[in-house]
Every structure is written in C-alpha cells, then in structure tokens.
Design a protein around this motif. Structure first.
Motif, PDB file in Angstrom:
ATOM      1  N   ALA A 166      35.100  42.197  30.990  1.00 27.40           N
ATOM      2  CA  ALA A 166      34.072  43.236  30.927  1.00 27.40           C
ATOM      3  C   ALA A 166      33.920  43.949  32.261  1.00 27.40           C
ATOM      4  O   ALA A 166      33.482  45.106  32.307  1.00 27.40           O
ATOM      5  CB  ALA A 166      32.744  42.634  30.491  1.00 27.40           C
ATOM      6  N   CYS A 167      34.280  43.286  33.350  1.00 29.35           N
ATOM      7  CA  CYS A 167      34.165  43.878  34.685  1.00 29.35           C
ATOM      8  C   CYS A 167      35.464  44.499  35.169  1.00 29.35           C
ATOM      9  O   CYS A 167      35.518  45.024  36.294  1.00 29.35           O
ATOM     10  CB  CYS A 167      33.716  42.807  35.686  1.00 29.35           C
ATOM     11  N   PHE A 168      36.509  44.463  34.361  1.00 31.78           N
ATOM     12  CA  PHE A 168      37.807  44.972  34.800  1.00 31.78           C
ATOM     13  C   PHE A 168      37.715  46.479  35.026  1.00 31.78           C
ATOM     14  O   PHE A 168      37.295  47.218  34.133  1.00 31.78           O
ATOM     15  CB  PHE A 168      38.882  44.653  33.760  1.00 31.78           C
ATOM     16  N   PRO A 169      38.125  46.976  36.198  1.00 31.50           N
ATOM     17  CA  PRO A 169      37.954  48.401  36.511  1.00 31.50           C
ATOM     18  C   PRO A 169      39.057  49.302  35.969  1.00 31.50           C
ATOM     19  O   PRO A 169      38.916  50.525  35.980  1.00 31.50           O
ATOM     20  CB  PRO A 169      37.951  48.414  38.037  1.00 31.50           C
ATOM     21  N   VAL A 170      40.178  48.712  35.537  1.00 32.16           N
ATOM     22  CA  VAL A 170      41.300  49.492  35.005  1.00 32.16           C
ATOM     23  C   VAL A 170      41.719  48.884  33.669  1.00 32.16           C
ATOM     24  O   VAL A 170      41.190  47.849  33.255  1.00 32.16           O
ATOM     25  CB  VAL A 170      42.496  49.514  35.984  1.00 32.16           C
ATOM     26  N   TYR A 171      42.673  49.527  33.017  1.00 30.39           N
ATOM     27  CA  TYR A 171      43.087  49.033  31.708  1.00 30.39           C
ATOM     28  C   TYR A 171      43.793  47.687  31.799  1.00 30.39           C
ATOM     29  O   TYR A 171      43.562  46.814  30.972  1.00 30.39           O
ATOM     30  CB  TYR A 171      43.978  50.070  31.008  1.00 30.39           C
ATOM     31  N   ARG A 172      44.683  47.519  32.771  1.00 27.93           N
ATOM     32  CA  ARG A 172      45.354  46.231  32.889  1.00 27.93           C
ATOM     33  C   ARG A 172      46.099  46.121  34.204  1.00 27.93           C
ATOM     34  O   ARG A 172      46.260  47.110  34.938  1.00 27.93           O
ATOM     35  CB  ARG A 172      46.313  45.975  31.734  1.00 27.93           C
ATOM     36  N   THR A 173      46.543  44.902  34.494  1.00 27.28           N
ATOM     37  CA  THR A 173      47.443  44.636  35.608  1.00 27.28           C
ATOM     38  C   THR A 173      48.836  44.370  35.033  1.00 27.28           C
ATOM     39  O   THR A 173      49.022  44.326  33.811  1.00 27.28           O
ATOM     40  CB  THR A 173      46.949  43.433  36.428  1.00 27.28           C
ATOM     41  N   TYR A 174      49.827  44.125  35.920  1.00 22.72           N
ATOM     42  CA  TYR A 174      51.216  44.089  35.459  1.00 22.72           C
ATOM     43  C   TYR A 174      52.012  42.933  36.069  1.00 22.72           C
ATOM     44  O   TYR A 174      53.175  43.086  36.441  1.00 22.72           O
ATOM     45  CB  TYR A 174      51.891  45.436  35.764  1.00 22.72           C
ATOM     46  N   THR A 175      51.397  41.776  36.125  1.00 23.06           N
ATOM     47  CA  THR A 175      52.083  40.580  36.608  1.00 23.06           C
ATOM     48  C   THR A 175      53.193  40.173  35.634  1.00 23.06           C
ATOM     49  O   THR A 175      53.023  40.271  34.416  1.00 23.06           O
ATOM     50  CB  THR A 175      51.085  39.424  36.739  1.00 23.06           C
ATOM     51  N   VAL A 176      54.328  39.735  36.158  1.00 25.15           N
ATOM     52  CA  VAL A 176      55.408  39.195  35.334  1.00 25.15           C
ATOM     53  C   VAL A 176      55.850  37.849  35.920  1.00 25.15           C
ATOM     54  O   VAL A 176      55.613  37.564  37.094  1.00 25.15           O
ATOM     55  CB  VAL A 176      56.621  40.155  35.251  1.00 25.15           C
ATOM     56  N   CYS A 177      56.482  37.053  35.096  1.00 22.23           N
ATOM     57  CA  CYS A 177      56.874  35.700  35.506  1.00 22.23           C
ATOM     58  C   CYS A 177      58.303  35.685  36.033  1.00 22.23           C
ATOM     59  O   CYS A 177      59.162  34.950  35.527  1.00 22.23           O
ATOM     60  CB  CYS A 177      56.719  34.735  34.334  1.00 22.23           C
ATOM     61  N   ASP A 178      58.572  36.495  37.039  1.00 20.44           N
ATOM     62  CA  ASP A 178      59.935  36.542  37.592  1.00 20.44           C
ATOM     63  C   ASP A 178      59.983  36.070  39.034  1.00 20.44           C
ATOM     64  O   ASP A 178      60.994  36.248  39.718  1.00 20.44           O
ATOM     65  CB  ASP A 178      60.489  37.966  37.502  1.00 20.44           C
ATOM     66  N   GLY A 179      58.877  35.476  39.500  1.00 17.68           N
ATOM     67  CA  GLY A 179      58.851  34.976  40.866  1.00 17.68           C
ATOM     68  C   GLY A 179      58.430  35.994  41.892  1.00 17.68           C
ATOM     69  O   GLY A 179      58.319  35.672  43.085  1.00 17.68           O
ATOM     70  N   SER A 180      58.175  37.240  41.473  1.00 19.34           N
ATOM     71  CA  SER A 180      57.824  38.284  42.433  1.00 19.34           C
ATOM     72  C   SER A 180      56.363  38.240  42.833  1.00 19.34           C
ATOM     73  O   SER A 180      55.938  38.933  43.757  1.00 19.34           O
ATOM     74  CB  SER A 180      58.148  39.666  41.855  1.00 19.34           C
ATOM     75  N   GLY A 181      55.562  37.450  42.117  1.00 21.99           N
ATOM     76  CA  GLY A 181      54.161  37.331  42.464  1.00 21.99           C
ATOM     77  C   GLY A 181      53.330  38.485  41.938  1.00 21.99           C
ATOM     78  O   GLY A 181      53.749  39.226  41.045  1.00 21.99           O
ATOM     79  N   VAL A 182      52.155  38.644  42.496  1.00 25.38           N
ATOM     80  CA  VAL A 182      51.198  39.659  42.065  1.00 25.38           C
ATOM     81  C   VAL A 182      51.192  40.794  43.081  1.00 25.38           C
ATOM     82  O   VAL A 182      51.125  40.550  44.291  1.00 25.38           O
ATOM     83  CB  VAL A 182      49.783  39.054  41.927  1.00 25.38           C
ATOM     84  N   SER A 183      51.271  42.018  42.624  1.00 25.91           N
ATOM     85  CA  SER A 183      51.284  43.156  43.540  1.00 25.91           C
ATOM     86  C   SER A 183      49.945  43.276  44.253  1.00 25.91           C
ATOM     87  O   SER A 183      48.919  42.754  43.795  1.00 25.91           O
ATOM     88  CB  SER A 183      51.570  44.458  42.778  1.00 25.91           C
ATOM     89  N   GLU A 184      49.953  43.982  45.365  1.00 25.26           N
ATOM     90  CA  GLU A 184      48.735  44.131  46.144  1.00 25.26           C
ATOM     91  C   GLU A 184      47.663  44.871  45.354  1.00 25.26           C
ATOM     92  O   GLU A 184      46.485  44.492  45.392  1.00 25.26           O
ATOM     93  CB  GLU A 184      49.038  44.879  47.450  1.00 25.26           C
ATOM     94  N   SER A 185      48.038  45.907  44.611  1.00 27.14           N
ATOM     95  CA  SER A 185      47.042  46.651  43.831  1.00 27.14           C
ATOM     96  C   SER A 185      46.461  45.786  42.714  1.00 27.14           C
ATOM     97  O   SER A 185      45.255  45.825  42.449  1.00 27.14           O
ATOM     98  CB  SER A 185      47.661  47.921  43.255  1.00 27.14           C
ATOM     99  N   ASP A 186      47.309  44.980  42.073  1.00 19.18           N
ATOM    100  CA  ASP A 186      46.811  44.091  41.025  1.00 19.18           C
ATOM    101  C   ASP A 186      45.914  42.998  41.612  1.00 19.18           C
ATOM    102  O   ASP A 186      44.919  42.602  40.997  1.00 19.18           O
ATOM    103  CB  ASP A 186      47.976  43.458  40.263  1.00 19.18           C
ATOM    104  N   ARG A 187      46.273  42.519  42.789  1.00 19.07           N
ATOM    105  CA  ARG A 187      45.427  41.505  43.438  1.00 19.07           C
ATOM    106  C   ARG A 187      44.032  42.083  43.700  1.00 19.07           C
ATOM    107  O   ARG A 187      43.014  41.426  43.425  1.00 19.07           O
ATOM    108  CB  ARG A 187      46.064  41.039  44.747  1.00 19.07           C
ATOM    109  N   ARG A 188      43.967  43.305  44.211  1.00 15.46           N
ATOM    110  CA  ARG A 188      42.671  43.925  44.483  1.00 15.46           C
ATOM    111  C   ARG A 188      41.871  44.103  43.190  1.00 15.46           C
ATOM    112  O   ARG A 188      40.651  43.890  43.159  1.00 15.46           O
ATOM    113  CB  ARG A 188      42.855  45.263  45.178  1.00 15.46           C
TER     114      ARG A 188
END
Length: 891
Positions: free
Chosen positions: A408-430
């Motif tokens: 309910a508090c999410f400010p955008v539609y979604r984030t884009y994490t994937v399970c490929d070892g690349s981790g979470v992007s800085e924008s998604d982390r914020r």
C-alpha cells in the motif's frame, strides 16, 4: 499482451486442456497456477469462480448440464463448456452399464467393448502424475479411448440410448435436491472446482490480469511457453507484415527485461533466417535504439513522476503516458492551486489528501479483490521466516499485515529484481526502503522487526546460514512480490482513487499525478531533453484506448484552473438550480456533492461543439459514464455490490438535469461557461498537438482524435470512428497549399475539427521532409521576452543549419480576461518576442501552417520574432528556417 490471455467461454484450447487434464496437461505449466494452495480441498485443482450464485444453488437450479459429443463428456454452464477429466468418464459410463447388462447377453461385442472402454479410462494415470512417460501414455490412451467410445455409440443405438438416459439421470430434476447428488460427486472429481464468482478474491489459485477471472496469467519466463505463444507474431515479423510491436502490461511479467531481450533476440534470428534486413549486433538501448535493436519495440510502462524506464530493457521507449502527464500540466495554472484546494474541500467536504486516499484504496483492493494473492505471498514469507530461529516467531497474520501495508505504501508500480546474482539495483533499493519506512510510520504499534525482515528478503539480504535453496526461495518471493505491486497500484489508483479525488479531473489520467497541480515550462523542457537523450524513439501519447478522458476533454477542463472564481460561482448556481433533480435516501440528498462536482466537469469537457440542447445519444453517454465512475469509486456502490437505490437516484439526476423540458434555466446558464471552456480548450488542444508533433519521440495519434476527441473512458472511447469523414477532409486539405486564407478559414470553423487534422497533416509532412532533424536533432528550449512571456512555450529542433521552431500559447484564459478573444493576435501578445537560436538579423522563418514568412530582428544581440506576427493567423506556429539566399528552401 504477453502477460495474460483470455480463458472464458471455452475458446482457449490450452486452458480447456488444463481443465480436462489438470497437472497432467501439457499446458499445466503454461499458466501461473498454484496446484498446492493452503485450502486442502483445492489441492490439485483450479478454482473456477464463474458461477452467478453459490455452487449448490446453481447446481440445484439445473444450470449445470452434462452433455456427450463425439466420445467426450462436457458440463456446460450457459455458454461455457467445461470438459470432464477422462479418468472420471467411468462414473458416467457405469450409470449406463446396468441398462446394457439387462438388455444384452454377457458375451455381446457391444457390451464387452463398453466394459473394455471403462477399464481403459480407469487405468489412465491420475491428474497429478508428473512422470513424462506416464503423461505421454495418458494423452495417447485417452485419445484412443474417446475414439473407441465415439465409434461404439455411433454403431449401437442401444448404447447411445443408455448413455442418453444416464446423462438425463445425472443432470437431476428441478425441485428434487437429492437428484443432483450424483452430478455433484462427478464434478467433485474434476481437476477444477466450480465456485461463486465472489470467492475469487479469497481463494482463486491462478494469477490473473488484475482481478479479472477470465484473463489468466501466462508464464513467459518458460522457453516453451514463449516459443509457442510467439510463433504467430514472429511469423508476421519474418514476412514483413509487422515491423513494430507495442507490449502492453509488461509489469505483470516475471522478468520484463528478460522478456524484452528474448523478444529482440528471436526477432533478430527470425529476420536473419527470412532473408530480411540484417539484424544488428545487440547494443544497449541507451546509445541509439533506433539503430541498435532489430525490432521497433515500445512498452506500456507507467512511470511515476521522477521514475525512469529501466535502461536494461531492450526497447525504444514507452507508449508515452509520461508525455501526456507533463503536457497536460502545461495548461494548468499552478498559481491557483490553493484556490482550487479550498473550493474542492468547501464544495465536496472531502479533506483527505490524495496520498492517504491512495493508501486507503490500495488496501481496499487487497482486501476485496486481491486478497488471495496477498495470502499466497504471506504464506510464502511465513515459510521463509520458519527457516531462521531469529524470525520464526513472526506469525502469519503479522507477516500478512506487513506485506499488505508495504504494498500500500509502494511509490511506483513495481521493482525489477531477478535471481541472476546481480542483486538489487540502486533505484529499486531506494523504492523498497522508502515503502518499508512509510509502512513503519503508518503502523507505529506494529513490531518494526517484521517490516525489517520483509525489507531484507526483498533486498536479497540473506542470512549467512541460508542454504542455496533457501536463497533461491527468498529471491522467488521477491520476484513474486513484484508481480502484485503493479496490479494493486493500477486498481487502487487508476481504477478507484482517480474516480474519487476529482479536484481537477484533467489530471486524473493514466500515468497522471492528480496531487500535482500543473507543470512548469522548465519541467516540460527538462522531460523532453531527457527523452531525447534516453529514448528518442519512444511514443508521445495524448489519448489511448485506456485514457480516462480524451485529449481534448482534458484541455477543456484544464481551462477551469485559470478561473477558480468563475468556476465556483457557476457550480454554486448550478447546484441550487438542480436541487430538484436529487433524491433523498435515508435523509441524505443523492447524488452526493463529490459526484455532482465530477458531473459538471464531465459536461464541460464532453459537450459537443455547437450543441445547445443535449440529444439522446449524449445523455446516454453521460449516464453510462457516471454509472461507471461511481461503481469504480466504490464509495456508494460498486460492480460487485451495486446499490440499486443510489444508482437509480444518480441516473434520475443525470436524466432530469439534461432534460430540456425541465432544466431550461440550468441549460441556459450552463452555456456561457461551456462555450468559453470549449473555445479556450480548442486552442489548448492545438497547442498540445503542435508540441507533440515536434517533440523528441514518435507522435501516437489515437484513432478518431484526428478531429476533436471528446470521448470518455472505455467503452466511450471505443465507439466506431467515422473514418470516411476524416479521409474526405484529409484529401481536401492535402490538395491545397498552406495559406493564410485557408488557415484562417479553418480556425474560424474550428468546431468541425478540420483545423486539428490540418495541423496533423502539415506537422507529419514536416517530419517526413526532415526526418533527421526530428529523430536526431538537438532539442533547444526557447524563451520569450516581453509582457506575455509566461504564456508561451516554445522549442527548436536543430541539426546543423536546419531548424524547426514550434511556438504555442499556454494559460490563455488570462489573456481572454483582458478582453482579447481568439485567435490571440497582435493585441494579445503586445510587444512579446520569441528568441530564436543561432539566427542573424534578417534570417527568415516560414510557418508551415500558413506559408507566411517572418524575418528575424535583433534586440540587444538576441535574434527575435514578434509573437504578434507569429500568431497573427493561428494560435500555434511551426516554423521552418529558410536558408538565406536560396529562396524558400528550408535551411
């Protein structure tokens, strides 16, 4: 639309195979189905919430009917066929068996074949069988069994009659509830469970598009699913019938970036194998996607203010909702925000902020429409919490609350994490940390460590003791979480809050921000410059099939922002005049003020040019829209639980107010403001359209909006378009060279919409003449000097010595208040000058809309064009720089 496909009415063969064979279907993994839900009765089954009443009621009313055809058994619910699983055929066949055994000798070939068919179906592997060889055997043997049954029924009248009698008995007798027991037991053995449609919110176990039961999500992340579902599309790309693709609803996909990459890779192979144009090597879209990617690809991605499209998506840009948002804001007077806030609260009584309303409605959606999806996430998170002694004490209820509050508090539609070892992007982390922090603040009484645990899972911060399987499980949860935030945002904001918060409804658009009040010229230029740098070939939208209001409806409503006093006076007067149209329900007059406030804006935005009294077609459109609006708002009524008394009061209000026989005074007093907003709105529309035709990107002109688009949300904006009228007008306009006389004539007759088509024609022809300028030219914001400089927005597209300059007015209500009338000519603009780039005194610009040539003057070293000259004929101008010394050739 790769995220989902229609499954209703038995027309989807893949889905019908899943219903017939359950997990044994070759398509079982094509759809996002949870075969092991928490509810024990649903394990191994698909919940089908398609019934109009509770299952027992529907069954005993005889609305479920068993049929036989060509070796197969089907249960029909009105026009929806539901296949029976072949291993359950013996239940039906054994009802017919006593009749055959009493009529035929034991060694009769028909009886023996009938018994053999029963045995064959009984020996089929069960629906939960996963062994590939066993599944192949099942598919093979059930085809053979159906054919044998069809041949036997065709050859033996006795068998056919016995089967008909058995089906009749199984279908039960109305008025005798016990007669339906056998059919009930038969249906209970199927790989699906029929249910009342209201159960979907809590128990549905397949992912849907939003909360639409007849649209099932497809697992495009599976290579076989991708290949099978894209075969036709790739074939049309191979033979050149399709040269570009718009992907709708990408946020529902498991991995949007991976999907776009796969589509581009397959398109490249397809084009190369077909002998078509060579596929270029893959390059990041950030360089120049027009040259780097084999397939022109845009996505229907809604970006919130400040959000950017992920740069690892192999696309050319979005479909342009963000452009529509900022260009609409140009024509909203932000100086009057406070006045509008006060007016809105005073008239409607609604004091709740838009942010709080969004939070409330997103929670509502998760409670009444998407509760099942939230429960799935909560149970998955609970299983993760049990893996660590430091988190195992978190209860399922508290985890469910944390998931719901965070979404309910999410400010955008979604984030884009994937399970490929690349981790979470800085924008998604914020984004995640912002949502968690806000959820904590909104729930001060809740143990904050629950939210911290959810944050760590979403950010892929794993305990040191986590096994590889546990790490994978946590990442799968994060990706599943992402697939729910988008639907909740869309349903809670676009389809609910947008119908409640009606301060200025032109701002309530897909991708819009109703809590913002206007956009500055600097913001418009900043967005265009960024668009050119990042996504120069993305679309520029103003109206779409999903628009809440057509582009020309919005520009009319925008004008109200410039006249809060006149608007307040008008609605106060109209409210008093229309009191007779309201109905008292439980002592309260209906419709309530908030709905009436929406109604008056809707009338001003959609009232056809030249119409004095409303006709039946217009009244029907407004009636249908208002009913949809209040149901979407879910305040007094809804689609699921319609309030008949309230809706009758609303429809009576609309009918009485728009009835010339009883509302003469209102209709007379409505006309002056309607005419003014329509006139100013038309100029705003031309300004908006001129800016779109030259801004960085590709103008997307929605069908029908070549003339004025005064449509509302679907189905209103999907009415048949009179293309013949547009084609006739286009041929006529294209046969005449641009001239002052023609432009003036079209503007004077602007009610017919041809002036907009004229602007479209010549704006697109300019793009054809100088494609490099529009595709690759620099974007230069232009300023004005003089008394009316705040009323201008202008820019230049520059490539080498070539220039295209677009100039358009904004906030022109103030100019009109000064006694000036459209077309806002010399008197309106006084001494205001347009400062043009890199032009010496004496340089010339030709307006492609009028053919007029203006000469540049110089003031204090700056090259300038007088706006009184630029806007002498039309309120917009598209100017081509003419090369000095070479006649009328563009520079």
């Amino acid at each position: 639309v790769p995220n989902h496909m229609g499954i209703g009415h038995g027309v989807n063969l893949w889905w019908q195979d899943v219903l017939e064979n359950g997990q044994a279907s070759e398509y079982a993994d094509f759809f996002d189905i949870d075969w092991a839900p928490l509810k024990r009765e649903l394990r191994g089954k698909v919940l089908l919430p398609i019934l109009g009443d509770h299952f027992g009621v529907v069954l005993e009313q005889g609305e479920l009917n068993l049929h036989y055809a060509d070796g197969s058994f089907v249960v029909s619910y009105f026009d929806t066929p539901l296949p029976l699983a072949p291993p359950t055929y013996p239940i039906v066949l054994r009802v017919a068996l006593p009749t055959l055994e009493s009529a035929l000798p034991p060694d009769d070939p028909s009886l023996l074949e009938f018994l053999s068919i029963i045995t064959a179906f009984e020996r089929l592997p069960p629906t939960d069988e996963r062994d590939p060889d066993a599944l192949d055997e099942r598919r093979r043997e059930q085809i053979v069994g159906k054919r044998r049954l069809a041949d036997l029924v065709a050859a033996s009248r006795l068998v056919a009659r016995a089967l008909d009698d058995a089906i009749t008995r199984l279908n039960g007798t109305a008025g005798d509830p016990r007669s339906f027991d056998a059919l009930d037991e038969l249906l209970d053995e199927q790989p699906y469970r029929l249910a009342f449609f209201r159960t979907a919110a809590d128990e549905i176990n397949y992912r849907r598009f939003f909360a639409i039961n007849e649209l099932a999500a497809v697992r495009q992340e599976e290579p076989e699913v991708f290949a099978r579902s894209h075969a036709l599309l790739l074939a049309t790309i191979a033979d050149g019938r399709v040269t570009g693709v718009r992907v709708d609803h990408p946020d529902g996909l498991w991995d949007p970036a991976g999907y776009m990459r796969a589509l581009q890779e397959q398109a490249a192979k397809t084009i190369a194998n077909s002998g078509g144009r060579p596929a270029p090597e893959h390059v990041s879209p950030g360089s120049d996607p027009g040259d780097a990617l084999p397939l022109y690809l845009v996505v229907e991605k809604i970006l919130e203010p400040g959000e950017t499209l992920p740069e690892d998506w192999d696309v050319h840009g979005t479909v342009g909702y963000e452009f529509a948002r900022v260009v609409t804001g140009l024509f909203v007077d932000s100086a009057n925000r406070k006045a509008f806030d006060e007016l809105y609260v005073r008239y409607t009584g609604q004091r709740e902020s838009f942010a709080n309303l969004v939070f409330e409605k997103k929670n509502l959606i998760m409670e009444v429409a998407l509760a099942s999806e939230v429960n799935v996430l909560a149970r998955a998170l609970n299983r993760i919490s049990e893996q660590d002694r430091r988190t195992r004490d978190f209860t399922l209820e508290r985890l469910r609350d944390a998931v719901r509050e965070t979404i309910a508090c999410f400010p955008v539609y979604r984030t884009y994490t994937v399970c490929d070892g690349s981790g979470v992007s800085e924008s998604d982390r914020r984004t995640i940390e912002r949502a968690i922090a806000l959820a904590k603040r909104r729930n001060p009484a809740v143990d904050a460590s629950v939210f911290d645990f959810l944050r760590d899972v979403l950010l892929l911060r794993h305990p040191e003791t986590a096994t590889s399987e546990q790490v994978a499980q946590r990442c799968r949860f994060a990706m599943k979480f992402q697939q729910l935030t988008g639907p909740v945002m869309a349903k809670g904001v676009e389809d609910t809050a947008f119908y409640i918060y009606n301060r200025l409804t032109s701002l309530n658009e897909v991708g819009g921000a109703p809590d913002r009040f206007g956009a500055t010229v600097a913001e418009f230029h900043r967005d265009n410059s960024d668009h050119l740098r990042r996504w120069p070939h993305g679309l520029l939208a103003a109206s779409t099939h999903d628009a809440k209001r057509g582009e020309d409806v919005r520009t009319r409503i925008d004008t109200l922002s410039e006249m809060p006093r006149a608007w307040r006076t008008a609605i106060d007067r109209w409210t008093r005049l229309n009191r007779k149209a309201r109905t008292k329900i439980d002592g309260e007059e209906m419709p309530e003020r908030a709905t009436e406030y929406l109604f008056y804006q809707t009338l001003l935005g959609t009232w056809p040019f030249g119409m004095t009294l409303p006709d039946e077609a217009f009244i029907a459109r407004i009636d249908a829209y208002m009913l949809k609006a209040v149901r979407e708002a879910q305040v007094r009524t809804s689609w699921i639980n319609p309030d008949a008394a309230y809706e009758a009061a609303l429809r009576r209000f609309v009918g009485v107010v728009l009835d010339p026989a009883v509302s003469t005074r209102f209709l007379d007093e409505f006309q002056p403001l309607q005419v003014l907003t329509a006139d100013l709105g038309a100029i705003n529309s031309l300004a908006q359209h001129a800016l779109r035709l030259a801004a960085p990107g590709v103008p997307d002109i929605y069908q029908g909006s070549e003339f004025w688009d005064l449509s509302l949300v679907d189905p209103d904006n999907r009415r048949p378009v009179d293309f013949a009228a547009r084609e006739t007008a286009l041929r006529d306009l294209a046969s005449q060279p641009p001239s002052v006389e023609l432009a003036a004539e079209l503007f004077a007759a602007r009610a017919d919409g041809r002036i907009k088509l004229y602007l479209t024609l010549h704006g697109l022809q300019a793009r054809l003449r100088q494609p490099e300028v529009f595709a690759h030219g620099d974007y230069l914001p232009l300023a004005a000097a003089g008394a009316q400089q705040e009323h201008l927005v202008a820019f230049a597209r520059v490539l080498g010595g070539r220039q295209i300059v677009v100039a358009a007015p904004r906030l022109i209500g103030k100019l009109t208040d000064r006694g000036n009338r459209a077309p806002l000519g010399a008197d309106a603009w006084e001494d205001t000058m347009l400062i043009v780039p890199k032009a010496a005194a004496g340089a010339r610009y030709r307006d492609i809309l009028t053919g007029q040539v203006a000469e540049v003057g110089s003031t204090d070293g700056a090259a300038m064009l007088p706006l009184a000259c630029v806007f002498a004929t039309l309120p917009v101008a598209v100017l081509e720089r003419i090369e000095e010394g070479r006649g009328d050739e563009p520079a």
